[in-house]
Scaffold this motif. Structure first.
Motif, PDB file in Angstrom:
ATOM      1  N   CYS A 145      -4.517  -1.804  -5.858  1.00  0.00           N
ATOM      2  CA  CYS A 145      -2.970  -1.490  -6.226  1.00  0.00           C
ATOM      3  C   CYS A 145      -2.440  -1.780  -4.674  1.00  0.00           C
ATOM      4  O   CYS A 145      -2.824  -1.259  -3.791  1.00  0.00           O
ATOM      5  CB  CYS A 145      -3.140   0.078  -6.383  1.00  0.00           C
ATOM      6  N   LYS A 197       0.298  -0.324  -3.767  1.00  0.00           N
ATOM      7  CA  LYS A 197       1.036   0.969  -3.390  1.00  0.00           C
ATOM      8  C   LYS A 197      -0.161   1.903  -2.632  1.00  0.00           C
ATOM      9  O   LYS A 197       0.284   2.277  -1.502  1.00  0.00           O
ATOM     10  CB  LYS A 197       1.762   1.283  -4.606  1.00  0.00           C
ATOM     11  N   CYS A 198      -1.308   2.054  -3.301  1.00  0.00           N
ATOM     12  CA  CYS A 198      -2.115   3.067  -2.777  1.00  0.00           C
ATOM     13  C   CYS A 198      -3.354   2.368  -2.183  1.00  0.00           C
ATOM     14  O   CYS A 198      -4.250   3.194  -1.740  1.00  0.00           O
ATOM     15  CB  CYS A 198      -2.359   4.206  -3.683  1.00  0.00           C
ATOM     16  N   LYS A 199      -3.656   1.277  -2.314  1.00  0.00           N
ATOM     17  CA  LYS A 199      -4.953   0.376  -1.940  1.00  0.00           C
ATOM     18  C   LYS A 199      -6.041   0.737  -2.573  1.00  0.00           C
ATOM     19  O   LYS A 199      -7.336   0.518  -2.152  1.00  0.00           O
ATOM     20  CB  LYS A 199      -4.979   0.521  -0.424  1.00  0.00           C
ATOM     21  N   CYS A 213      -2.478   2.157 -12.517  1.00  0.00           N
ATOM     22  CA  CYS A 213      -3.439   2.669 -11.256  1.00  0.00           C
ATOM     23  C   CYS A 213      -3.650   4.066 -11.708  1.00  0.00           C
ATOM     24  O   CYS A 213      -2.944   4.910 -11.880  1.00  0.00           O
ATOM     25  CB  CYS A 213      -2.594   2.376  -9.861  1.00  0.00           C
ATOM     26  N   CYS A 257      -2.105   6.418  -8.341  1.00  0.00           N
ATOM     27  CA  CYS A 257      -0.749   6.452  -7.963  1.00  0.00           C
ATOM     28  C   CYS A 257       0.377   6.380  -9.274  1.00  0.00           C
ATOM     29  O   CYS A 257       1.361   6.666  -9.275  1.00  0.00           O
ATOM     30  CB  CYS A 257      -0.120   5.619  -6.786  1.00  0.00           C
ATOM     31  N   PHE A 273      -1.338  12.922  -4.846  1.00  0.00           N
ATOM     32  CA  PHE A 273      -1.547  11.625  -4.064  1.00  0.00           C
ATOM     33  C   PHE A 273      -0.556  10.601  -4.200  1.00  0.00           C
ATOM     34  O   PHE A 273      -0.305  10.029  -3.484  1.00  0.00           O
ATOM     35  CB  PHE A 273      -3.052  11.049  -4.399  1.00  0.00           C
ATOM     36  N   GLY A 274      -0.056  10.561  -5.611  1.00  0.00           N
ATOM     37  CA  GLY A 274       0.778   9.327  -6.055  1.00  0.00           C
ATOM     38  C   GLY A 274       2.273   9.536  -5.050  1.00  0.00           C
ATOM     39  O   GLY A 274       2.858   8.802  -4.629  1.00  0.00           O
ATOM     40  N   MET A 288       1.964   8.840  -1.547  1.00  0.00           N
ATOM     41  CA  MET A 288       2.021   7.123  -1.360  1.00  0.00           C
ATOM     42  C   MET A 288       3.204   6.673  -1.922  1.00  0.00           C
ATOM     43  O   MET A 288       3.540   5.477  -1.746  1.00  0.00           O
ATOM     44  CB  MET A 288       0.994   6.549  -2.275  1.00  0.00           C
ATOM     45  N   SER A 289       4.412   7.248  -2.409  1.00  0.00           N
ATOM     46  CA  SER A 289       5.456   6.690  -2.905  1.00  0.00           C
ATOM     47  C   SER A 289       6.287   6.369  -1.707  1.00  0.00           C
ATOM     48  O   SER A 289       7.353   5.712  -1.972  1.00  0.00           O
ATOM     49  CB  SER A 289       6.483   8.033  -3.582  1.00  0.00           C
ATOM     50  N   ASN A 296       5.466   4.230   0.186  1.00  0.00           N
ATOM     51  CA  ASN A 296       4.873   2.665   0.318  1.00  0.00           C
ATOM     52  C   ASN A 296       5.464   1.989  -1.064  1.00  0.00           C
ATOM     53  O   ASN A 296       5.099   2.424  -1.942  1.00  0.00           O
ATOM     54  CB  ASN A 296       3.686   2.540   0.452  1.00  0.00           C
TER      55      ASN A 296
END
Length: 169
Positions: free
Chosen positions: A89, A91-93, A110, A113, A137-138, A141-142, A144
């Motif tokens: 992903c 966004k969150c890798k 995903c 996220c 967690f998502g 990560m928002s 990014n």
């Protein structure tokens, strides 16, 4: 004063510019190295090579073009399309190997996220709101924004090998 005949280049039509030619790299030596069921994903590791940054892991998704035992006229029932995509992903890798598949939107979602990616083009298609720990967690990560994942064309040969168009020749 001009010598010789007039140039014949004046009447030529300009040729359409074509992009760089893809470098077809083997991703599977046989069909059994690819997903065997509709909607399943397998990881493939690219061979190491000095020309390209290889040795990375991609994923291959199988989507059947028809369901049931009968295919459309002219196509066998086991006709499948394979999509080769980046495995993480943006966004969150987190790896997308266990991502959810949305048949209606033709997207991968995903599991961490909630980012959605088109499995046909790799384009980012928005976000699905997640609940619980994954939602927390998502939200972290928002910050990014992420982006599209890599998407490569896949072709099979009569010999049973499968190749992806990666890099340029």
């Amino acid at each position: 004063m001009r010598k010789g005949r007039p140039s014949s280049k004046l009447n030529r039509k300009p040729q359409a510019k074509q992009g760089p030619k893809p470098n077809w790299i083997e991703i599977a030596a046989s069909k059994d190295k690819l997903p065997q069921e509709d909607g399943k994903i397998v990881a493939v590791s690219l061979p190491s090579d000095d020309k390209f940054v290889l040795g990375k892991i991609l994923m291959v998704l199988r989507k059947d073009s028809c369901t049931g035992s009968e295919g459309p006229v002219g196509y066998p029932a086991d006709e499948a399309t394979y999509y080769c995509l980046g495995s993480s992903c943006t966004k969150c890798k987190f790896p997308l190997m266990k991502s959810d598949l949305d048949e209606q939107d033709e997207t991968l979602i995903c599991g961490v996220c909630g980012s959605k990616y088109s499995y046909k083009t790799g384009a980012a298609m928005g976000t699905v709101k997640k609940e619980g720990v994954a939602g927390w967690f998502g939200n972290v990560m928002s910050n990014n924004s992420g982006g599209a994942i890599e998407a490569y064309q896949v072709r099979g040969t009569e010999g049973g090998k499968y190749f992806a168009a990666i890099g340029v020749a």
